[in-house]
Design a protein around this motif. Sequence first.
Motif, PDB file in Angstrom:
ATOM      1  N   PHE A   1      17.791   4.831  11.347  1.00 53.17           N
ATOM      2  CA  PHE A   1      18.928   3.917  11.353  1.00 53.17           C
ATOM      3  C   PHE A   1      19.610   3.927  12.719  1.00 53.17           C
ATOM      4  O   PHE A   1      19.884   4.981  13.274  1.00 53.17           O
ATOM      5  CB  PHE A   1      19.927   4.368  10.270  1.00 53.17           C
ATOM      6  N   GLY A   2      19.827   2.740  13.242  1.00 54.17           N
ATOM      7  CA  GLY A   2      20.570   2.610  14.483  1.00 54.17           C
ATOM      8  C   GLY A   2      19.731   2.718  15.743  1.00 54.17           C
ATOM      9  O   GLY A   2      20.241   2.482  16.839  1.00 54.17           O
TER      10      GLY A   2
ATOM     11  N   SER B   1      23.928  -1.809   9.676  1.00 56.87           N
ATOM     12  CA  SER B   1      24.265  -1.601   8.259  1.00 56.87           C
ATOM     13  C   SER B   1      23.643  -2.712   7.415  1.00 56.87           C
ATOM     14  O   SER B   1      23.089  -2.456   6.342  1.00 56.87           O
ATOM     15  CB  SER B   1      25.775  -1.570   8.056  1.00 56.87           C
ATOM     16  N   LEU B   2      23.709  -3.944   7.927  1.00 54.57           N
ATOM     17  CA  LEU B   2      23.090  -5.051   7.206  1.00 54.57           C
ATOM     18  C   LEU B   2      21.580  -4.889   7.138  1.00 54.57           C
ATOM     19  O   LEU B   2      20.966  -5.088   6.090  1.00 54.57           O
ATOM     20  CB  LEU B   2      23.398  -6.380   7.912  1.00 54.57           C
TER      21      LEU B   2
ATOM     22  N   HIS C   1      19.954  -2.171   7.291  1.00 50.94           N
ATOM     23  CA  HIS C   1      19.648  -1.056   6.389  1.00 50.94           C
ATOM     24  C   HIS C   1      19.614  -1.540   4.945  1.00 50.94           C
ATOM     25  O   HIS C   1      18.738  -1.162   4.158  1.00 50.94           O
ATOM     26  CB  HIS C   1      20.691   0.050   6.542  1.00 50.94           C
ATOM     27  N   MET C   2      20.574  -2.381   4.607  1.00 51.30           N
ATOM     28  CA  MET C   2      20.605  -2.888   3.235  1.00 51.30           C
ATOM     29  C   MET C   2      19.434  -3.809   2.952  1.00 51.30           C
ATOM     30  O   MET C   2      18.900  -3.834   1.843  1.00 51.30           O
ATOM     31  CB  MET C   2      21.931  -3.595   2.960  1.00 51.30           C
ATOM     32  N   GLU C   3      19.013  -4.574   3.966  1.00 47.89           N
ATOM     33  CA  GLU C   3      17.820  -5.407   3.783  1.00 47.89           C
ATOM     34  C   GLU C   3      16.616  -4.520   3.469  1.00 47.89           C
ATOM     35  O   GLU C   3      15.791  -4.843   2.611  1.00 47.89           O
ATOM     36  CB  GLU C   3      17.537  -6.229   5.052  1.00 47.89           C
TER      37      GLU C   3
ATOM     38  N   ILE D   1      20.808   4.937  -0.805  1.00 44.86           N
ATOM     39  CA  ILE D   1      21.175   4.247   0.430  1.00 44.86           C
ATOM     40  C   ILE D   1      21.486   5.255   1.538  1.00 44.86           C
ATOM     41  O   ILE D   1      21.103   5.076   2.692  1.00 44.86           O
ATOM     42  CB  ILE D   1      22.391   3.326   0.192  1.00 44.86           C
ATOM     43  N   THR D   2      22.204   6.312   1.176  1.00 42.15           N
ATOM     44  CA  THR D   2      22.613   7.277   2.206  1.00 42.15           C
ATOM     45  C   THR D   2      21.489   8.250   2.566  1.00 42.15           C
ATOM     46  O   THR D   2      21.517   8.853   3.626  1.00 42.15           O
ATOM     47  CB  THR D   2      23.835   8.087   1.753  1.00 42.15           C
TER      48      THR D   2
ATOM     49  N   ILE E   1      17.682   6.961   5.454  1.00 40.30           N
ATOM     50  CA  ILE E   1      18.135   6.395   6.719  1.00 40.30           C
ATOM     51  C   ILE E   1      17.116   6.570   7.835  1.00 40.30           C
ATOM     52  O   ILE E   1      17.427   6.384   9.010  1.00 40.30           O
ATOM     53  CB  ILE E   1      19.506   6.980   7.137  1.00 40.30           C
TER      54      ILE E   1
END
Lengths: 395, 83
Positions: B32-33, B40-41, B43-45, B63-64, B67
């Motif tokens: 992530f990142g 964040s978007l 990641h949700m995709e 979700i958490t 990552i």
Amino acid sequence: MSITLPVMANLPLPAHLVGEIQSKLAYVDERILSATVSPAGEIRLVLKQPLQPQEEPVLVDKVQRVVELMAKGALKPKTQLLEDFSQRPLPYDQDPYPELLARRELHQEANGIYVIGPLLTRLIDYFEGIFLRLAAEFDAQPYRFPTLIPARYLERVNYFRAFPHSLSFVTHLRSDLDVIDAFAGQASCDEHGLNVPPDSFSAVQTLLSPAVCYHLYFALADKPLGREHLAVTAVGNCFRYESINLSSLERLWDFTMREVIFVGSKEHVLAQREQARLWMSQALAEIGLAYHVESATDPFFIGEFRKQAAFQSAFQLKFEIRARLPFKNSTLAVGSYNYHQDFFGRNLQITLPDGSPAHTGCVAFGLERMAFAFLAQFGFDLADWPAPVRQAMQG
Amino acid sequence: METQESYDQAICRLVALALQVPEEQVSAQLAFGEIPQWTSLGHMEIMFQLESELGVEISEETITQLISIPAMVAYLQENGVQH
């Protein structure tokens, strides 16, 4: 002549989204006067005027689009309750709004825009005193930020995508003598507002600022922070257009926010946020305010809501101070504790001494809401007020 | 039983699809990142893509946890998810 249009949602509505969907229906069509949504999915729209036959399916389609985008596949958030002092005893249970109007402590200039009189102003000043003491706990440096913000700033942090519905745009007359002369000679207001040719105005390059802390991040952007961490405090007017949801002091278009802002490593920012929460808990106990603190999400716009809200909830990025409103058996968010991870650090190239992107967080308080919630709980008789507030007001 | 390599490849393809980036940009160690699209978007995709393609149940805890691609691979293997 208003009419009511019933619509049945075309999929089941998660209970936790009913209120959010209801508030977003305000943005479906300008003719909507009010919208209510029941947990069973019954939607009732009150419209300013009847629709033409061909308009109804278009409107219904927009409503269903809102429902689908927000509800389909939505994750049920795990609400985390950090503090619960909502059952503190309170002496008052009336809506203070009519009384404030009657006492001329409030004067409505337009929807969401108010003149605030001496009582509320002194109450706001009292709460500001608390927030300034909070800021002093962190040696937060005082700043003054502009009320305007460049459009390209908000673009850079994806604000257009996240909260387009709440933006307030600033323009001015084009610097053209003929345009200015024409305006001076012919400008007038009708029932819709200012009656002026749209091409009289400049391109929109500036907006009214929707938050305080963004200005700090942009002031720090594109350069090293030059230190391990930073704390800043500022108060400012913020603007969030909420359409038909604008209501009394609970939901203003133009409101005042005090923020204490933290910049540093993840560990540092999270620790500061928690320390601020504990300090405020003590301060609110001394007043006897009835409230609770729970996890929350920002009111992202329809297309972004499902994903952004789920992410915010999962990573516990936001907690709200929700003050009890006895007159409506509900609560009002009067403040929030926010953690932005390294979103601003990454997007705005704010780097820590080790080269990593800075993390940020802020604690934010709505001054008008805080004063309103106080009056909703303690009323107008100073004899019923908690001693610290009474003494401050009498002093 | 699926091999480590094929899990990595499958997840890399899924992440590339979710983030709408070329597969070459998605390494098996990506987190992530680390690329601009994994916000964040983004990641949700990815989470929703996992849900729809692999039948993984997406909870807030999930979700958490997921990552990074290695975290996703480990999770899928531990939970016996087939792709």
